[in-house]
Write a protein that holds these residues in place. Structure first.
Motif, PDB file in Angstrom:
ATOM      1  N   UNK A 199      -7.313  -1.541   3.756  1.00 34.94           N
ATOM      2  CA  UNK A 199      -6.208  -1.934   2.377  1.00 34.94           C
ATOM      3  C   UNK A 199      -5.592  -3.081   3.466  1.00 34.94           C
ATOM      4  N   UNK A 200      -5.268  -2.353   5.112  1.00 35.04           N
ATOM      5  CA  UNK A 200      -4.691  -3.633   5.817  1.00 35.04           C
ATOM      6  C   UNK A 200      -5.475  -4.852   6.350  1.00 35.04           C
ATOM      7  N   UNK A 201      -6.871  -3.886   6.835  1.00 36.15           N
ATOM      8  CA  UNK A 201      -7.634  -4.452   7.446  1.00 36.15           C
ATOM      9  C   UNK A 201      -8.033  -5.808   6.343  1.00 36.15           C
ATOM     10  N   UNK A 202      -8.214  -5.218   5.123  1.00 40.98           N
ATOM     11  CA  UNK A 202      -8.778  -6.264   4.123  1.00 40.98           C
ATOM     12  C   UNK A 202      -7.579  -7.673   3.920  1.00 40.98           C
ATOM     13  N   UNK A 203      -6.350  -6.832   4.195  1.00 40.45           N
ATOM     14  CA  UNK A 203      -5.424  -8.409   4.074  1.00 40.45           C
ATOM     15  C   UNK A 203      -5.287  -8.894   5.495  1.00 40.45           C
ATOM     16  N   UNK A 204      -5.642  -9.044   6.577  1.00 44.93           N
ATOM     17  CA  UNK A 204      -6.159  -9.869   7.636  1.00 44.93           C
ATOM     18  C   UNK A 204      -6.947 -10.397   7.437  1.00 44.93           C
ATOM     19  N   UNK A 238       6.478  -2.406   4.483  1.00 42.46           N
ATOM     20  CA  UNK A 238       6.245  -2.839   6.437  1.00 42.46           C
ATOM     21  C   UNK A 238       5.372  -3.885   6.908  1.00 42.46           C
ATOM     22  N   UNK A 239       4.499  -2.994   6.995  1.00 42.30           N
ATOM     23  CA  UNK A 239       3.312  -3.193   7.223  1.00 42.30           C
ATOM     24  C   UNK A 239       2.256  -4.109   6.843  1.00 42.30           C
ATOM     25  N   UNK A 240       2.393  -4.219   6.321  1.00 43.30           N
ATOM     26  CA  UNK A 240       1.551  -5.428   5.085  1.00 43.30           C
ATOM     27  C   UNK A 240       2.322  -6.382   5.616  1.00 43.30           C
ATOM     28  N   UNK A 241       4.225  -6.707   5.809  1.00 41.87           N
ATOM     29  CA  UNK A 241       4.918  -7.845   5.641  1.00 41.87           C
ATOM     30  C   UNK A 241       4.481  -8.526   7.079  1.00 41.87           C
ATOM     31  N   UNK A 242       4.515  -7.443   8.026  1.00 42.51           N
ATOM     32  CA  UNK A 242       4.033  -7.690   9.063  1.00 42.51           C
ATOM     33  C   UNK A 242       2.801  -8.249   9.651  1.00 42.51           C
ATOM     34  N   UNK A 261      14.222  -6.467  -1.088  1.00 41.89           N
ATOM     35  CA  UNK A 261      13.987  -5.938  -1.071  1.00 41.89           C
ATOM     36  C   UNK A 261      15.153  -4.395  -0.809  1.00 41.89           C
ATOM     37  N   UNK A 262      14.388  -3.042  -1.352  1.00 39.86           N
ATOM     38  CA  UNK A 262      15.194  -2.293  -1.326  1.00 39.86           C
ATOM     39  C   UNK A 262      15.210  -1.728   0.082  1.00 39.86           C
ATOM     40  N   UNK A 269      12.367  -3.672   5.580  1.00 40.89           N
ATOM     41  CA  UNK A 269      10.852  -4.899   4.515  1.00 40.89           C
ATOM     42  C   UNK A 269      12.698  -6.295   4.784  1.00 40.89           C
ATOM     43  N   UNK A 270      13.645  -6.321   4.863  1.00 39.91           N
ATOM     44  CA  UNK A 270      14.399  -7.136   5.034  1.00 39.91           C
ATOM     45  C   UNK A 270      14.862  -8.114   5.774  1.00 39.91           C
ATOM     46  N   UNK A 271      15.366  -7.155   7.173  1.00 43.66           N
ATOM     47  CA  UNK A 271      15.468  -7.530   8.380  1.00 43.66           C
ATOM     48  C   UNK A 271      14.141  -8.345   8.541  1.00 43.66           C
ATOM     49  N   UNK A 272      12.905  -7.598   8.411  1.00 42.42           N
ATOM     50  CA  UNK A 272      11.679  -8.245   8.995  1.00 42.42           C
ATOM     51  C   UNK A 272      11.038  -9.561   7.832  1.00 42.42           C
ATOM     52  N   UNK A 273      11.868  -9.400   6.700  1.00 43.54           N
ATOM     53  CA  UNK A 273      11.381 -11.086   6.218  1.00 43.54           C
ATOM     54  C   UNK A 273      12.225 -11.762   6.847  1.00 43.54           C
TER      55      UNK A 273
END
Length: 522
Positions: free
Chosen positions: A192-197, A224-228, A248-249, A253-257
């Motif tokens: 899924x990570x590779x697909x998203x990229x 978090x990894x998807x957002x990155x 986000x809970x 995730x909030x900090x990265x966004x």
């Protein structure tokens, strides 16, 4: 052997073990009789085993359509993987090239040529990738589908399945919506990570649409990894998704966004941060925020400072680094970045404000601000206008065009030598050629002439072996002349420098040979 009167032949295995542990004399037997009986019993046990059903044969490895490297290059890879030079010793201890540092360069060059790994070397390549995480991306790319096929059969190589597209190494066409949706719903996390990229590279906004379909059900660490992965191709089209992620809970995730949004100067978050920062910093002075309110927390400000930092200074730094750099021009009467950086700052706040501007320039990839904060390369590092931190300067340099970056570092090396240049050299494009290559060679020669020892520059020497243009070998060869003047077994700085320069020249020659071997046949 195994006669009936030996006292052991008809005994079970446990009885034989007991006799061996307690001693044969208690049974009235002899050690020879015990061994005979054990041999008979062992043979009976083996003969009584029934073969298990044969395991299913694995499917054949997928075909890799890429060409294999030229034969000479394949032999070189085998030597690098084995950690051997394949040549006679140099006659001086420590003068031979370090092959562990050449393997990444071989892999990178092979990847640029579009080669696959020779089939016989894929297992050794997988072992190397398991041992060295820095090799994994290039090693697994070279191993390709065959490497992933082997990873499914060998538990020690399962790391390859976690970091790549999984079993086949193939992803659906990003334009095939049904296939993409199916793999996104059913695939392994690495797939899924590779697909998203892949989807992101094909159409940036399609990646956030895909993420949105399952976002609420993903684990926090996966979110978090998807957002990155959105850092690549980040644009204002991502703002709605990232703004929603501010609620986000997960705190991470909030900090990265928030960080991603602050890298978009036109985003609403950047505007809110600008309003807060401009209220705190201006020509009239600096007044840090009195509290960290709910709005600041939602926009990614961390309330609790690290040890040794004051709360208000900590909050102020976060506001300034997240504000768009363009907002300061009007606040300071139309001054350009260099003029603003040169302004006096209220006592005690210069380091905080300049450091925050440095982080903002890196985050927003603003070359004009980076050059202003770097200042003149010839100035003493501690007197720099933005920061004295070499690590921070290295990050600023990464925002400059490659030519300007190399020129700035070359001037720095000429002015200050190599003792403080390690981090700065690390961000320069390889190979170091032209002015940068000449500056490094001249600085090494000057360090030797000053009478120091080469291990004081071991980090730079290691970088030079990996990064200097092989064309510099000719100029360096003159610096090895001292080797002929130092008697075998001699000591002193001259002997060590001679050895270091011999190794450097040998490494550059070897790198040149590697690149020539990898060149496709005409």
């Amino acid at each position: 052997m195994g006669k009936a009167d030996d006292g052991y032949a008809d005994g079970d295995w446990e009885e034989l073990v007991t006799a061996a542990l307690l001693g044969t004399e208690r049974r009235g037997g002899t050690p020879e009789a015990l061994l005979d009986a054990a041999a008979v019993r062992t043979l009976r046990r083996r003969a009584g085993l029934r073969p298990a059903p044969a395991a299913r044969r694995p499917d054949p490895a997928p075909r890799d359509p890429r060409p294999a490297p030229p034969e000479a290059a394949g032999r070189r890879l085998a030597l690098l993987l084995a950690g051997r030079t394949g040549a006679a010793g140099t006659g001086r201890r420590g003068a031979a090239p370090d092959l562990t540092e050449l393997l990444p360069q071989w892999l990178a060059a092979a990847g640029r040529h579009g080669y696959r790994a020779p089939a016989a070397l894929v297992p050794a390549l997988m072992d190397a990738a398991r041992a060295r995480t820095d090799l994994r991306p290039q090693a697994l790319a070279l191993a390709g589908a065959r490497g992933l096929w082997l990873a499914r059969l060998n538990p020690e190589w399962r790391f390859a399945l976690r970091g790549t597209a999984g079993g086949t190494g193939e992803l659906p066409d990003p334009a095939d919506g049904q296939a993409v949706a199916r793999l996104w719903e059913e695939g392994l996390f690495a797939e899924r990570v590779a697909l998203l990229g892949a989807v992101r590279a094909h159409e940036a906004t399609a990646a956030t649409r895909l993420l949105a379909t399952t976002w609420a059900d993903e684990r926090a660490e996966d979110r978090l990894m998807f957002l990155d992965s959105l850092r690549s191709g980040l644009s204002m089209a991502d703002e709605p998704f990232l703004e929603a992620a501010l609620g986000d809970r997960s705190r991470n995730v909030r900090a990265t966004a928030a960080e991603l949004l602050s890298a978009l100067p036109a985003s609403a978050l950047a505007g809110r941060m600008a309003e807060r920062a401009l209220a705190c910093v201006g020509p009239e002075g600096v007044e840090p925020p009195a509290e960290c309110d709910a709005g600041m927390l939602r926009d990614g400000v961390v309330r609790r400072p690290p040890a040794g930092r004051g709360e208000r200074a900590w909050w102020l730094g976060q506001l300034v680094e997240a504000a768009p750099l363009s907002c300061w021009r009007d606040r300071f009467g139309g001054l350009d970045p260099a003029e603003m950086v040169a302004l006096p700052v209220a006592e005690g706040w210069a380091e905080e404000i300049h450091a925050a501007w440095c982080r903002a320039a890196v985050r927003q990839r603003d070359a004009r601000w980076s050059k202003a904060l770097l200042g003149a390369a010839s100035a003493p590092p501690a007197a720099g206008p933005g920061t004295a931190s070499l690590a921070e300067r290295a990050r600023l340099l990464e925002t400059l065009p490659e030519g300007e970056r190399a020129q700035w570092v070359a001037e720095f090396v000429r002015a200050h030598g190599l003792s403080e240049a390690f981090q700065l050299l690390g961000v320069c494009r390889v190979p170091w050629a032209g002015a940068l290559g000449r500056a490094v060679v001249d600085a090494l020669d000057a360090a030797r002439a000053a009478g120091g020892y080469p291990w004081s520059f071991s980090g730079v020497m290691g970088l030079a072996e990996r990064c200097l243009d092989p064309a510099e070998a000719g100029r360096l060869e003159a610096l090895t002349a001292t080797a002929e003047e130092v008697p075998e077994g001699g000591s002193g700085a001259a002997a060590y420098w001679a050895e270091a320069f011999q190794r450097l020249v040998a490494t550059l020659r070897l790198r040149a040979a590697m690149l020539a071997e990898l060149a496709p046949a005409s």
